[in-house]
Design an enzyme around this catalytic site. Structure first.
Site, mmCIF file in Angstrom:
data_model
loop_
_atom_site.group_PDB
_atom_site.id
_atom_site.type_symbol
_atom_site.label_atom_id
_atom_site.label_comp_id
_atom_site.label_asym_id
_atom_site.label_seq_id
_atom_site.Cartn_x
_atom_site.Cartn_y
_atom_site.Cartn_z
ATOM 1 N N ASN A 19 11.705 0.816 1.385
ATOM 2 C CA ASN A 19 10.550 1.699 1.614
ATOM 3 C C ASN A 19 9.771 1.357 2.883
ATOM 4 O O ASN A 19 9.170 2.246 3.479
ATOM 5 C CB ASN A 19 9.628 1.608 0.383
ATOM 6 C CG ASN A 19 8.278 2.236 0.631
ATOM 7 O OD1 ASN A 19 8.135 3.457 0.611
ATOM 8 N ND2 ASN A 19 7.261 1.421 0.917
ATOM 9 N N LYS A 22 14.910 7.515 11.370
ATOM 10 C CA LYS A 22 15.013 8.202 10.070
ATOM 11 C C LYS A 22 16.315 9.001 9.950
ATOM 12 O O LYS A 22 16.845 9.155 8.850
ATOM 13 C CB LYS A 22 13.775 9.083 9.841
ATOM 14 C CG LYS A 22 12.484 8.270 9.652
ATOM 15 C CD LYS A 22 12.559 7.310 8.469
ATOM 16 C CE LYS A 22 11.268 6.574 8.209
ATOM 17 N NZ LYS A 22 11.342 5.637 7.076
ATOM 18 N N VAL A 39 11.089 -7.210 6.603
ATOM 19 C CA VAL A 39 12.428 -6.601 6.523
ATOM 20 C C VAL A 39 13.250 -6.770 7.802
ATOM 21 O O VAL A 39 14.456 -6.559 7.787
ATOM 22 C CB VAL A 39 12.363 -5.104 6.142
ATOM 23 C CG1 VAL A 39 11.785 -4.909 4.755
ATOM 24 C CG2 VAL A 39 11.613 -4.278 7.188
ATOM 25 N N THR A 58 -0.206 8.617 7.208
ATOM 26 C CA THR A 58 -0.127 10.035 7.550
ATOM 27 C C THR A 58 -1.149 10.468 8.590
ATOM 28 O O THR A 58 -2.286 10.020 8.579
ATOM 29 C CB THR A 58 -0.348 10.871 6.264
ATOM 30 O OG1 THR A 58 0.350 10.257 5.208
ATOM 31 C CG2 THR A 58 0.189 12.273 6.449
ATOM 32 N N ARG A 115 0.860 -1.202 0.000
ATOM 33 C CA ARG A 115 0.000 0.000 0.000
ATOM 34 C C ARG A 115 0.887 1.240 0.000
ATOM 35 O O ARG A 115 2.127 1.141 -0.008
ATOM 36 C CB ARG A 115 -0.925 -0.006 1.216
ATOM 37 C CG ARG A 115 -0.156 0.133 2.525
ATOM 38 C CD ARG A 115 -1.056 0.194 3.729
ATOM 39 N NE ARG A 115 -0.385 0.884 4.830
ATOM 40 C CZ ARG A 115 -0.863 1.000 6.053
ATOM 41 N NH1 ARG A 115 -2.023 0.456 6.355
ATOM 42 N NH2 ARG A 115 -0.197 1.660 6.989
ATOM 43 N N TYR A 149 10.766 7.055 15.792
ATOM 44 C CA TYR A 149 10.690 7.313 14.347
ATOM 45 C C TYR A 149 11.806 8.275 13.939
ATOM 46 O O TYR A 149 12.517 8.058 12.962
ATOM 47 C CB TYR A 149 9.312 7.895 14.009
ATOM 48 C CG TYR A 149 9.022 8.013 12.520
ATOM 49 C CD1 TYR A 149 8.728 6.886 11.758
ATOM 50 C CD2 TYR A 149 9.028 9.249 11.882
ATOM 51 C CE1 TYR A 149 8.449 6.988 10.396
ATOM 52 C CE2 TYR A 149 8.746 9.364 10.524
ATOM 53 C CZ TYR A 149 8.459 8.225 9.784
ATOM 54 O OH TYR A 149 8.186 8.335 8.438
HETATM 55 N N1 LIG Z 1 3.554 9.227 4.015
HETATM 56 C C1 LIG Z 1 4.370 10.155 4.465
HETATM 57 O O1 LIG Z 1 3.990 11.315 4.693
HETATM 58 C C2 LIG Z 1 5.814 9.831 4.697
HETATM 59 C C3 LIG Z 1 6.644 10.882 5.066
HETATM 60 C C4 LIG Z 1 7.999 10.614 5.293
HETATM 61 C C5 LIG Z 1 8.489 9.334 5.152
HETATM 62 N N2 LIG Z 1 7.660 8.314 4.791
HETATM 63 C C6 LIG Z 1 8.238 6.987 4.691
HETATM 64 O O2 LIG Z 1 7.894 6.391 3.461
HETATM 65 C C7 LIG Z 1 7.769 4.981 3.614
HETATM 66 C C8 LIG Z 1 6.411 4.518 3.103
HETATM 67 O O3 LIG Z 1 5.423 5.210 3.846
HETATM 68 P P1 LIG Z 1 3.854 5.114 3.532
HETATM 69 O O4 LIG Z 1 3.310 6.445 3.868
HETATM 70 O O5 LIG Z 1 3.633 4.525 2.207
HETATM 71 O O6 LIG Z 1 3.413 4.086 4.680
HETATM 72 P P2 LIG Z 1 2.321 2.929 4.692
HETATM 73 O O7 LIG Z 1 2.052 2.673 6.141
HETATM 74 O O8 LIG Z 1 1.180 3.269 3.817
HETATM 75 O O9 LIG Z 1 3.113 1.700 4.053
HETATM 76 C C9 LIG Z 1 4.177 1.083 4.726
HETATM 77 C C10 LIG Z 1 4.274 -0.352 4.258
HETATM 78 O O10 LIG Z 1 5.346 -0.992 4.988
HETATM 79 C C11 LIG Z 1 4.913 -2.299 5.309
HETATM 80 N N3 LIG Z 1 5.665 -2.850 6.452
HETATM 81 C C12 LIG Z 1 5.537 -2.530 7.763
HETATM 82 N N4 LIG Z 1 6.360 -3.303 8.493
HETATM 83 C C13 LIG Z 1 7.026 -4.103 7.626
HETATM 84 C C14 LIG Z 1 8.010 -5.112 7.766
HETATM 85 N N5 LIG Z 1 8.468 -5.485 8.977
HETATM 86 N N6 LIG Z 1 8.477 -5.727 6.663
HETATM 87 C C15 LIG Z 1 8.009 -5.384 5.434
HETATM 88 N N7 LIG Z 1 7.068 -4.459 5.227
HETATM 89 C C16 LIG Z 1 6.586 -3.822 6.323
HETATM 90 C C17 LIG Z 1 3.423 -2.153 5.605
HETATM 91 O O11 LIG Z 1 2.747 -3.407 5.532
HETATM 92 C C18 LIG Z 1 3.002 -1.171 4.531
HETATM 93 O O12 LIG Z 1 2.640 -1.836 3.341
HETATM 94 C C19 LIG Z 1 8.014 4.691 5.096
HETATM 95 O O13 LIG Z 1 9.362 4.327 5.298
HETATM 96 C C20 LIG Z 1 7.724 6.023 5.746
HETATM 97 O O14 LIG Z 1 8.382 6.184 6.985
HETATM 98 C C21 LIG Z 1 6.325 8.533 4.560
#
Ligand SMILES: NC(=O)c1ccc[n+]([C@@H]2O[C@H](COP(=O)([O-])OP(=O)(O)OC[C@H]3O[C@@H](n4cnc5c(N)ncnc54)[C@H](O)[C@@H]3O)[C@@H](O)[C@H]2O)c1
Length: 262
Positions: A94, A162, A68, A196, A17, A158
């Protein structure tokens, strides 16, 4: 027309997702040879697989169960990618989780959980994928950090994880440069995904006064994954609508009436 990722084999973690799922689709649109989409459960990846297949392009999409945090999952993933493709061109670390807890409230169990996924997961990903990326001759690793890895943030584990991702990115760039592998991070600000916070008022602190769209992050990831960024390693792309460039100060100045948007 040949896409920007033509002939490339990519592995994306956390791709069921959010940003990871969209990146899989956009990699396929850019003509990737194969996109290996991984997450903690294979069944959760069906939507992503469907979305890539519906494009009707030549990209092979392969769902892979890969937690992961588990070393054995990474060793198995490396074995199966080696067997099928003999190389890996792109790794997108990711997968990520968040716990919005202060230092004083955060249990050790929660701390360890966030560090395990966001930090140790990236370490394991780079460790076990590097030999396969070396075989590419022009491998690219993209690590997802955050503005929480650029500034102080209200979520202790977090933020720690990061900042670590940005540091590991620069260290790995030194180590893998001789193997032809580039390593960069992407630092998104506030992108609308299931992760988010539903806090629209935070958006005002962004100089552009809006949240980012997942496509805007995916475009940066594609640039780093492609040969267009061939001279870029140990670097980072911050996509935060100008927040860490002074957006919060601008907002305070606006509230105090000493700065006006005309
Ligand atoms: N959305 C934002 O605003 C934002 C901002 C900064 C950084 N990020 C970073 O971007 C990345 C993706 O974020 P997102 O918003 O799509 O989050 P999300 O929660 O929609 O997706 C994260 C995905 O990681 C998977 N996941 C969780 N634990 C896991 C594990 N142990 N092994 C494998 N997969 C695992 C989840 O099942 C999920 O599919 C993350 O690293 C997040 O920290 C997102």
């Amino acid at each position: 027309m040949r896409g920007r990722l033509a002939g490339k084999v990519a592995l994306i973690t956390g791709a069921s997702r959010g940003l990871g799922a969209l990146e899989a689709v956009m990699f396929a649109k850019e003509g990737a040879q194969a996109v290996i989409v991984s997450d903690v459960s294979q069944s959760a990846l069906q939507e992503t697989v469907k979305a890539v297949e519906e494009l009707g392009g030549a990209t092979t999409v392969i769902p892979l169960e890969l937690n992961v945090t588990l070393e054995e999952d990474w060793t198995q993933a490396a074995i199966s990618i080696e067997k099928r493709f003999g190389k890996l061109d792109i790794l997108v670390n990711n997968a990520g989780i968040t716990k919005r807890e202060r230092f004083v409230d955060c249990s050790l169990a929660d701390w360890n959980r966030v560090i395990a996924v966001n930090q140790t997961g990236v370490f394991l990903g780079m460790k076990y994928s590097a030999p396969l990326l070396r075989k590419s001759g022009r491998g690219s690793i993209i690590n997802m950090s955050s503005i929480a890895g650029v500034t102080g943030y209200f979520a202790a584990p977090y933020t720690a994880s990061k900042w670590a991702v940005r540091g590991m990115t620069k260290a790995a760039a030194q180590e893998f440069g001789g193997w032809g592998i580039r390593v960069n991070s992407v630092n998104p600000g506030f992108i609308w995904t299931p992760l988010t916070l539903p806090a629209k008022q935070m958006v005002e602190a962004f100089t552009l006064e809006r949240a980012g769209e997942p496509e805007e992050v995916a475009q940066a990831v594609i640039f780093l994954a492609s040969d267009e960024s061939s001279y870029m390693t140990g670097g980072e792309i911050t996509l935060d609508g100008g927040m860490t460039a002074g957006g919060e100060i601008r907002l305070i100045a606006k509230e105090l009436g000493i700065y006006r948007d005309e």
